[in-house]
Scaffold this motif. Structure first.
Motif, PDB file in Angstrom:
ATOM      1  N   GLU A  37       0.838  -1.203   0.000  1.00  0.00           N
ATOM      2  CA  GLU A  37       0.000   0.000   0.000  1.00  0.00           C
ATOM      3  C   GLU A  37       0.874   1.254   0.000  1.00  0.00           C
ATOM      4  O   GLU A  37       0.548   2.247  -0.632  1.00  0.00           O
ATOM      5  CB  GLU A  37      -0.934   0.010   1.219  1.00  0.00           C
ATOM      6  CG  GLU A  37      -1.889   1.181   1.204  1.00  0.00           C
ATOM      7  CD  GLU A  37      -2.909   1.136   2.324  1.00  0.00           C
ATOM      8  OE1 GLU A  37      -3.487   2.195   2.598  1.00  0.00           O
ATOM      9  OE2 GLU A  37      -3.138   0.074   2.925  1.00  0.00           O
ATOM     10  N   LEU A  38       1.996   1.180   0.707  1.00  0.00           N
ATOM     11  CA  LEU A  38       2.950   2.281   0.759  1.00  0.00           C
ATOM     12  C   LEU A  38       4.262   1.805   0.138  1.00  0.00           C
ATOM     13  O   LEU A  38       4.944   0.943   0.703  1.00  0.00           O
ATOM     14  CB  LEU A  38       3.181   2.728   2.208  1.00  0.00           C
ATOM     15  CG  LEU A  38       4.184   3.854   2.426  1.00  0.00           C
ATOM     16  CD1 LEU A  38       3.748   5.125   1.708  1.00  0.00           C
ATOM     17  CD2 LEU A  38       4.346   4.128   3.920  1.00  0.00           C
ATOM     18  N   PRO A  39       4.622   2.333  -1.028  1.00  0.00           N
ATOM     19  CA  PRO A  39       5.867   1.899  -1.676  1.00  0.00           C
ATOM     20  C   PRO A  39       7.099   2.241  -0.838  1.00  0.00           C
ATOM     21  O   PRO A  39       7.184   3.314  -0.247  1.00  0.00           O
ATOM     22  CB  PRO A  39       5.883   2.689  -2.986  1.00  0.00           C
ATOM     23  CG  PRO A  39       4.463   3.067  -3.235  1.00  0.00           C
ATOM     24  CD  PRO A  39       3.870   3.259  -1.863  1.00  0.00           C
ATOM     25  N   GLU A  52      10.619   6.999   0.615  1.00  0.00           N
ATOM     26  CA  GLU A  52      11.017   8.300   0.094  1.00  0.00           C
ATOM     27  C   GLU A  52       9.988   9.339   0.527  1.00  0.00           C
ATOM     28  O   GLU A  52       8.782   9.104   0.476  1.00  0.00           O
ATOM     29  CB  GLU A  52      11.121   8.252  -1.430  1.00  0.00           C
ATOM     30  CG  GLU A  52      11.762   9.477  -2.008  1.00  0.00           C
ATOM     31  CD  GLU A  52      12.064   9.341  -3.496  1.00  0.00           C
ATOM     32  OE1 GLU A  52      12.671  10.278  -4.030  1.00  0.00           O
ATOM     33  OE2 GLU A  52      11.698   8.316  -4.099  1.00  0.00           O
ATOM     34  N   ARG A  53      10.482  10.484   0.976  1.00  0.00           N
ATOM     35  CA  ARG A  53       9.621  11.548   1.488  1.00  0.00           C
ATOM     36  C   ARG A  53       8.523  11.923   0.492  1.00  0.00           C
ATOM     37  O   ARG A  53       7.359  12.061   0.854  1.00  0.00           O
ATOM     38  CB  ARG A  53      10.449  12.787   1.834  1.00  0.00           C
ATOM     39  CG  ARG A  53       9.634  13.973   2.286  1.00  0.00           C
ATOM     40  CD  ARG A  53      10.492  15.159   2.618  1.00  0.00           C
ATOM     41  NE  ARG A  53      11.535  14.803   3.570  1.00  0.00           N
ATOM     42  CZ  ARG A  53      11.328  14.595   4.868  1.00  0.00           C
ATOM     43  NH1 ARG A  53      10.137  14.713   5.365  1.00  0.00           N
ATOM     44  NH2 ARG A  53      12.331  14.274   5.650  1.00  0.00           N
ATOM     45  N   SER A  58       2.850  11.850  -1.394  1.00  0.00           N
ATOM     46  CA  SER A  58       1.877  11.432  -2.405  1.00  0.00           C
ATOM     47  C   SER A  58       0.859  10.459  -1.822  1.00  0.00           C
ATOM     48  O   SER A  58      -0.333  10.522  -2.138  1.00  0.00           O
ATOM     49  CB  SER A  58       2.576  10.776  -3.595  1.00  0.00           C
ATOM     50  OG  SER A  58       3.373  11.713  -4.262  1.00  0.00           O
ATOM     51  N   TYR A  59       1.333   9.553  -0.972  1.00  0.00           N
ATOM     52  CA  TYR A  59       0.456   8.589  -0.307  1.00  0.00           C
ATOM     53  C   TYR A  59      -0.578   9.323   0.551  1.00  0.00           C
ATOM     54  O   TYR A  59      -1.773   9.011   0.502  1.00  0.00           O
ATOM     55  CB  TYR A  59       1.291   7.628   0.557  1.00  0.00           C
ATOM     56  CG  TYR A  59       0.487   6.712   1.422  1.00  0.00           C
ATOM     57  CD1 TYR A  59      -0.096   5.559   0.904  1.00  0.00           C
ATOM     58  CD2 TYR A  59       0.300   6.983   2.776  1.00  0.00           C
ATOM     59  CE1 TYR A  59      -0.843   4.712   1.697  1.00  0.00           C
ATOM     60  CE2 TYR A  59      -0.438   6.143   3.581  1.00  0.00           C
ATOM     61  CZ  TYR A  59      -1.018   5.006   3.042  1.00  0.00           C
ATOM     62  OH  TYR A  59      -1.756   4.176   3.846  1.00  0.00           O
ATOM     63  N   ILE A  60      -0.131  10.313   1.306  1.00  0.00           N
ATOM     64  CA  ILE A  60      -1.036  11.077   2.160  1.00  0.00           C
ATOM     65  C   ILE A  60      -2.061  11.825   1.304  1.00  0.00           C
ATOM     66  O   ILE A  60      -3.261  11.812   1.604  1.00  0.00           O
ATOM     67  CB  ILE A  60      -0.251  12.041   3.072  1.00  0.00           C
ATOM     68  CG1 ILE A  60       0.576  11.235   4.087  1.00  0.00           C
ATOM     69  CG2 ILE A  60      -1.179  13.023   3.775  1.00  0.00           C
ATOM     70  CD1 ILE A  60       1.610  12.057   4.845  1.00  0.00           C
ATOM     71  N   GLU A  61      -1.611  12.458   0.236  1.00  0.00           N
ATOM     72  CA  GLU A  61      -2.530  13.165  -0.670  1.00  0.00           C
ATOM     73  C   GLU A  61      -3.556  12.204  -1.269  1.00  0.00           C
ATOM     74  O   GLU A  61      -4.735  12.538  -1.383  1.00  0.00           O
ATOM     75  CB  GLU A  61      -1.748  13.860  -1.778  1.00  0.00           C
ATOM     76  CG  GLU A  61      -0.972  15.068  -1.312  1.00  0.00           C
ATOM     77  CD  GLU A  61      -0.101  15.670  -2.394  1.00  0.00           C
ATOM     78  OE1 GLU A  61      -0.382  15.430  -3.593  1.00  0.00           O
ATOM     79  OE2 GLU A  61       0.848  16.384  -2.049  1.00  0.00           O
ATOM     80  N   ALA A  62      -3.116  11.002  -1.643  1.00  0.00           N
ATOM     81  CA  ALA A  62      -4.027  10.009  -2.212  1.00  0.00           C
ATOM     82  C   ALA A  62      -5.069   9.579  -1.187  1.00  0.00           C
ATOM     83  O   ALA A  62      -6.240   9.356  -1.538  1.00  0.00           O
ATOM     84  CB  ALA A  62      -3.238   8.800  -2.719  1.00  0.00           C
TER      85      ALA A  62
END
Length: 102
Positions: A37-39, A52-53, A58-62
């Motif tokens: 789920e989180l690369p 990677e920050r 990007s994960y949080i935005e998604a």
């Protein structure tokens, strides 16, 4: 987290740093990585996970976008149709007290 914190942490975050940013436990962060789920990548001879920050941002935005879309779907006229809502009724119709009963 301000810009000085960003510079101190660098481009890659440990799972502990990632967990702190997401306000979850390190074990939960590891589960996000293991489930893909989180690369993340493994770096170094000890093969420790690093996120990677920019990937985390990007994960949080998604996740925000996912929550926004779910909210819009639940408010739509189609949100209470089981065939379109994964087999569940999201907004059960309220019982009308004015209807005659048998």
């Amino acid at each position: 987290m301000d810009d000085s914190d960003d510079a101190a942490l660098g481009r890659f975050l440990t799972l502990a740093d990632t967990a702190e940013i997401l306000a979850i436990t390190p074990a939960e962060a590891l589960e996000l990585v293991r489930s893909n789920e989180l690369p993340a990548i493994r770096i170094g001879t000890s093969h420790l996970w690093r996120v990677e920050r920019l990937v985390l941002e990007s994960y949080i935005e998604a996740k925000y976008e996912e929550a926004r879309r779910l909210s819009l779907w639940e408010q739509s006229d189609f949100g209470n149709i089981p065939e379109l809502s994964g087999g569940r009724i999201l907004r059960p119709e309220a019982h009308r007290s004015s209807e005659p009963r048998d």
